[in-house]
Scaffold this active site. Structure first.
Site, PDB file in Angstrom:
ATOM      1  N   LYS A  71      -3.818   9.799   5.882  1.00  0.00           N
ATOM      2  CA  LYS A  71      -2.773  10.908   5.674  1.00  0.00           C
ATOM      3  C   LYS A  71      -2.915  11.846   4.860  1.00  0.00           C
ATOM      4  O   LYS A  71      -2.829  13.043   4.704  1.00  0.00           O
ATOM      5  CB  LYS A  71      -1.488  10.182   5.530  1.00  0.00           C
ATOM      6  CG  LYS A  71      -0.863   9.449   6.771  1.00  0.00           C
ATOM      7  CD  LYS A  71       0.304   8.796   6.227  1.00  0.00           C
ATOM      8  CE  LYS A  71       0.813   7.826   7.276  1.00  0.00           C
ATOM      9  NZ  LYS A  71       2.113   7.468   7.092  1.00  0.00           N
ATOM     10  N   ASP A 112       7.144  11.438   8.115  1.00  0.00           N
ATOM     11  CA  ASP A 112       7.810  10.213   7.644  1.00  0.00           C
ATOM     12  C   ASP A 112       9.186  10.136   6.947  1.00  0.00           C
ATOM     13  O   ASP A 112       9.902   9.310   6.979  1.00  0.00           O
ATOM     14  CB  ASP A 112       6.480   9.781   6.616  1.00  0.00           C
ATOM     15  CG  ASP A 112       5.591   9.018   7.417  1.00  0.00           C
ATOM     16  OD1 ASP A 112       5.746   8.559   8.542  1.00  0.00           O
ATOM     17  OD2 ASP A 112       4.087   8.937   6.900  1.00  0.00           O
TER      18      ASP A 112
HETATM   19  P1  NAP Z   1      -0.254   2.160  -0.885  1.00  0.00           P
HETATM   20  O1  NAP Z   1      -0.711   3.645  -0.963  1.00  0.00           O
HETATM   21  O2  NAP Z   1      -1.740   1.199  -0.557  1.00  0.00           O
HETATM   22  O3  NAP Z   1       0.694   1.782  -1.996  1.00  0.00           O
HETATM   23  C1  NAP Z   1       0.962   0.522  -2.143  1.00  0.00           C
HETATM   24  C2  NAP Z   1       2.175   0.167  -3.186  1.00  0.00           C
HETATM   25  O4  NAP Z   1       2.005  -1.124  -3.301  1.00  0.00           O
HETATM   26  C3  NAP Z   1       1.403   0.569  -4.771  1.00  0.00           C
HETATM   27  O5  NAP Z   1       2.565   1.221  -5.152  1.00  0.00           O
HETATM   28  C4  NAP Z   1       1.079  -0.625  -5.185  1.00  0.00           C
HETATM   29  O6  NAP Z   1       1.151  -0.595  -6.751  1.00  0.00           O
HETATM   30  C5  NAP Z   1       2.111  -1.595  -4.692  1.00  0.00           C
HETATM   31  N1  NAP Z   1       1.738  -2.916  -4.882  1.00  0.00           N
HETATM   32  C6  NAP Z   1       0.589  -3.609  -4.166  1.00  0.00           C
HETATM   33  N2  NAP Z   1       0.572  -4.693  -4.368  1.00  0.00           N
HETATM   34  C7  NAP Z   1       1.515  -5.055  -5.427  1.00  0.00           C
HETATM   35  C8  NAP Z   1       1.878  -6.000  -6.237  1.00  0.00           C
HETATM   36  N3  NAP Z   1       0.938  -7.486  -5.936  1.00  0.00           N
HETATM   37  N4  NAP Z   1       2.736  -6.135  -7.120  1.00  0.00           N
HETATM   38  C9  NAP Z   1       3.339  -4.767  -7.372  1.00  0.00           C
HETATM   39  N5  NAP Z   1       3.272  -3.823  -6.634  1.00  0.00           N
HETATM   40  C10 NAP Z   1       2.071  -3.894  -5.819  1.00  0.00           C
HETATM   41  O7  NAP Z   1       0.543   2.026   0.392  1.00  0.00           O
HETATM   42  P2  NAP Z   1       1.440   2.861   1.035  1.00  0.00           P
HETATM   43  O8  NAP Z   1       0.851   3.935   2.397  1.00  0.00           O
HETATM   44  O9  NAP Z   1       2.356   3.583   0.201  1.00  0.00           O
HETATM   45  O10 NAP Z   1       2.481   1.976   2.160  1.00  0.00           O
HETATM   46  C11 NAP Z   1       3.410   1.171   1.399  1.00  0.00           C
HETATM   47  C12 NAP Z   1       4.229   0.369   2.454  1.00  0.00           C
HETATM   48  O11 NAP Z   1       4.885   1.011   3.240  1.00  0.00           O
HETATM   49  C13 NAP Z   1       3.117  -0.658   3.368  1.00  0.00           C
HETATM   50  O12 NAP Z   1       3.813  -1.810   3.455  1.00  0.00           O
HETATM   51  C14 NAP Z   1       3.351   0.257   4.692  1.00  0.00           C
HETATM   52  O13 NAP Z   1       3.070  -0.663   5.666  1.00  0.00           O
HETATM   53  C15 NAP Z   1       4.806   0.689   4.759  1.00  0.00           C
HETATM   54  N6  NAP Z   1       5.110   1.825   5.279  1.00  0.00           N
HETATM   55  C16 NAP Z   1       5.991   1.904   6.221  1.00  0.00           C
HETATM   56  C17 NAP Z   1       6.206   3.013   7.104  1.00  0.00           C
HETATM   57  C18 NAP Z   1       7.375   2.798   8.284  1.00  0.00           C
HETATM   58  O14 NAP Z   1       7.511   3.633   9.222  1.00  0.00           O
HETATM   59  N7  NAP Z   1       8.136   1.740   8.192  1.00  0.00           N
HETATM   60  C19 NAP Z   1       5.658   4.227   6.912  1.00  0.00           C
HETATM   61  C20 NAP Z   1       4.641   4.090   5.817  1.00  0.00           C
HETATM   62  C21 NAP Z   1       4.228   3.212   5.098  1.00  0.00           C
HETATM   63  P3  NAP Z   1      -0.133   0.146  -7.681  1.00  0.00           P
HETATM   64  O15 NAP Z   1       0.061   1.422  -7.779  1.00  0.00           O
HETATM   65  O16 NAP Z   1       0.145  -0.543  -8.945  1.00  0.00           O
HETATM   66  O17 NAP Z   1      -1.487  -0.511  -7.011  1.00  0.00           O
END
Ligand code: NAP
Length: 292
Positions: A71, A112
């Site tokens: 993205k 989104d």
């Molecule tokens: P990403 O860029 O990988 O970001 C992950 C986030 O989770 C970061 O803020 C990270 O913190 C945090 N995190 C990961 N492990 C952690 C832990 N053990 N403790 C505390 N914080 C933790 O992922 P993303 O693309 O933003 O997506 C996030 C979620 O949204 C995913 O589950 C994705 O599937 C979901 N999503 C859903 C939709 C939908 O249509 N429903 C759309 C988009 C995304 P740090 O910065 O500290 O690493």
């Protein structure tokens, strides 16, 4: 469905892309609307994304939804003076949709945020997101997109709480003074007066524990949304519901981003007669069953 030389082709690109529900949603809408189109999945190698997008300039296919991990990279492919980037995609720092115009230019958008607002409108229709601060847990791509959409929707304050404070700060710096960054040591203050809390971390995916929080500090009227939809009823939502909070699952966000995507790709609103959420739920249940 008959594929002909006139069939309009669109799809989703991701890595991995095998488990994407987007083909299910879009093809169901195409079929119900009687449109001559098809929506398929593309899974290039990690360094093959640019070649795919550049190769489709000129309209070989009409467009693509873009999912993880491409993205942010997609937005970087926009050429100044040639391509059009919607303001909401610029603000989100990412694109989840590219339309290939026949003149060779790209139109990059991010739906989104619209998906997030759709999920709130569907599952918490009486909640006015403009009535107070919204807390986002996490500071990845999804959190930035959500923060941008909430600011554009008139939410008075968006608070980002993240394990890595600097990432929360980077979003606040990019989106202006309505967005504030919080560190883990401010976990009490961040919920003060909040009308909604959104889990935008990857915690809770595949049934794992959701983000921990100080439930005593959360107003009783606060609603809880989880972007994770595998499983649909996450531990985070269960914990919130057990404490009497209204909950909103992540599946309607997926459906909500697909609606404007379908319109942009196929030039028609999705037919309302078909319940794509029910189809997606059935697919998720089948996926769970296959795992066990
Ligand atoms: P990403 O860029 O990988 O970001 C992950 C986030 O989770 C970061 O803020 C990270 O913190 C945090 N995190 C990961 N492990 C952690 C832990 N053990 N403790 C505390 N914080 C933790 O992922 P993303 O693309 O933003 O997506 C996030 C979620 O949204 C995913 O589950 C994705 O599937 C979901 N999503 C859903 C939709 C939908 O249509 N429903 C759309 C988009 C995304 P740090 O910065 O500290 O690493």
């Amino acid at each position: 469905m008959t594929i002909s030389a006139k069939t309009r082709v669109a799809g989703v690109v991701g890595h991995p892309v095998r488990h994407s529900l987007s083909p299910l949603l879009h093809n169901a809408w195409l079929q119900a609307a009687g449109l001559d189109g098809v929506y398929i999945a593309f899974g290039p190698s990690l360094d093959g994304f640019r070649a795919l997008i550049e190769g489709c300039r000129g309209g070989a296919i009409c467009g693509l939804n873009i999912t993880l991990p491409f993205k942010e990279q997609a937005l970087g492919l926009a050429q100044a003076g040639r391509d059009f980037v919607h303001p909401r995609a610029s603000l989100a720092g990412a694109a989840n949709l590219v339309v290939f115009r026949t003149d060779g230019s790209l139109e990059l958008d991010n739906t989104d945020g619209e998906g997030l607002l759709y999920a709130f409108a569907r599952q918490a229709p009486s909640l006015d997101l403009k009535s107070g601060p919204v807390v986002i847990l996490g500071a990845g791509g999804a959190a930035r997109g959500a923060a941008a959409a909430l600011v554009l929707a008139g939410v008075p304050q968006v608070r980002i709480l993240n394990r890595t404070f600097d990432r929360a700060l980077a979003i606040a710096d990019a989106l202006g003074d309505k967005v504030l960054a919080y560190g883990q040591d401010q976990i009490g203050a961040v919920f003060d007066g909040a009308v909604a809390v959104i889990n935008a971390t990857s915690l809770g995916l595949n049934g794992g524990e959701g983000p921990g929080l100080d439930w005593q500090a959360v107003p009783s009227t606060c609603a809880f949304m989880d972007m994770v939809y595998k499983p649909l009823d996450t531990q985070f939502l269960q914990a919130a519901r057990a404490r009497g909070h209204l909950t909103i699952d992540g599946l309607d966000m997926l459906v909500g981003q697909a609606i404007p995507s379908f319109e942009a790709l196929f030039g028609h609103a999705p037919p309302q007669a078909i319940d794509v959420r029910a189809l997606a739920l059935a697919a998720l249940a089948a996926e769970e069953k296959a795992k066990s």
